[in-house]
Write an enzyme that holds these catalytic residues in place. Structure first.
Site, mmCIF file in Angstrom:
data_model
loop_
_atom_site.group_PDB
_atom_site.id
_atom_site.type_symbol
_atom_site.label_atom_id
_atom_site.label_comp_id
_atom_site.label_asym_id
_atom_site.label_seq_id
_atom_site.Cartn_x
_atom_site.Cartn_y
_atom_site.Cartn_z
ATOM 1 N N ASP A 7 0.816 -1.117 0.056
ATOM 2 C CA ASP A 7 0.046 -0.089 -0.122
ATOM 3 C C ASP A 7 0.858 1.271 -0.105
ATOM 4 O OD1 ASP A 7 -2.327 1.651 0.067
ATOM 5 O OD2 ASP A 7 -1.962 1.833 2.467
ATOM 6 N N GLU A 67 -0.830 -1.426 -5.113
ATOM 7 C CA GLU A 67 -2.049 -0.736 -5.534
ATOM 8 C C GLU A 67 -1.785 0.597 -6.623
ATOM 9 O OE1 GLU A 67 -5.887 -0.006 -2.993
ATOM 10 O OE2 GLU A 67 -4.487 1.686 -2.296
ATOM 11 N N ASP A 140 -2.533 0.834 6.848
ATOM 12 C CA ASP A 140 -1.799 0.699 5.802
ATOM 13 C C ASP A 140 -1.552 -0.929 5.639
ATOM 14 O OD1 ASP A 140 -1.221 3.715 5.313
ATOM 15 O OD2 ASP A 140 -1.250 3.188 7.439
#
EC number: 3.1.21.10
Length: 157
Positions: A7, A67, A140
């Protein structure tokens, strides 16, 4: 097959590592790489790079899932997150680790079955899918595990 999920962020970068063996997906570890606000950006990026390389060397992932950038209202934030993503892409590329990118919609859809799920729904599903005692903290790290899960269910291994 070992997968590291990321992330991306420059203040807090989440990571999560999963192991896929046939149809079984299991949790290996998760955590965050953090940097201080008062440190110049180039040093923050260098720190992220060094810590991420340490993770790659310690856990030897076969693939990296990250991501993709989504819409940011703050252009400066988007640029800095993009720079942190670049550091991850570089470290993975230098070690010939295949990299897969997923949109937030794809991650949410793979984890919850609903592409517009909220953060809490995703976190609860990560806990359930990986048979963890608690929701991974911080957020996260939970998000990074969700990204890794997304690749684990899509890839043939």
């Amino acid at each position: 097959m070992r997968i590291i999920g990321v992330d991306p962020g420059y203040g807090i970068l989440g990571y999560g590592i999963l192991e896929k063996n046939k149809n079984k997906i299991s949790h290996v570890t998760h955590g965050v790489i953090t940097t201080e606000k008062d440190v110049p950006m180039y040093k923050r990026l260098g720190y992220i790079y060094d810590r991420f390389v340490e993770l790659l060397e310690e856990y030897s992932p076969d693939a990296c899932a990250i991501e993709s950038l989504f819409f940011y209202k703050n252009v400066k934030t988007a640029i800095h997150v993009g720079e942190a993503r670049g550091v991850i892409l570089l470290a993975s590329s230098q070690r010939n680790i295949p990299l897969y990118e997923f949109t937030p919609y794809q991650v949410k859809n793979n984890v919850t079955g609903y592409g517009r799920a909220d953060k809490k729904q995703v976190q609860k599903m990560v806990k359930m899918l990986l048979n963890l005692n608690d929701i991974p903290k911080p957020d996260d790290a939970a998000d990074a595990l969700a990204v890794a899960w997304c690749l684990a269910v899509e890839i043939k291994a």
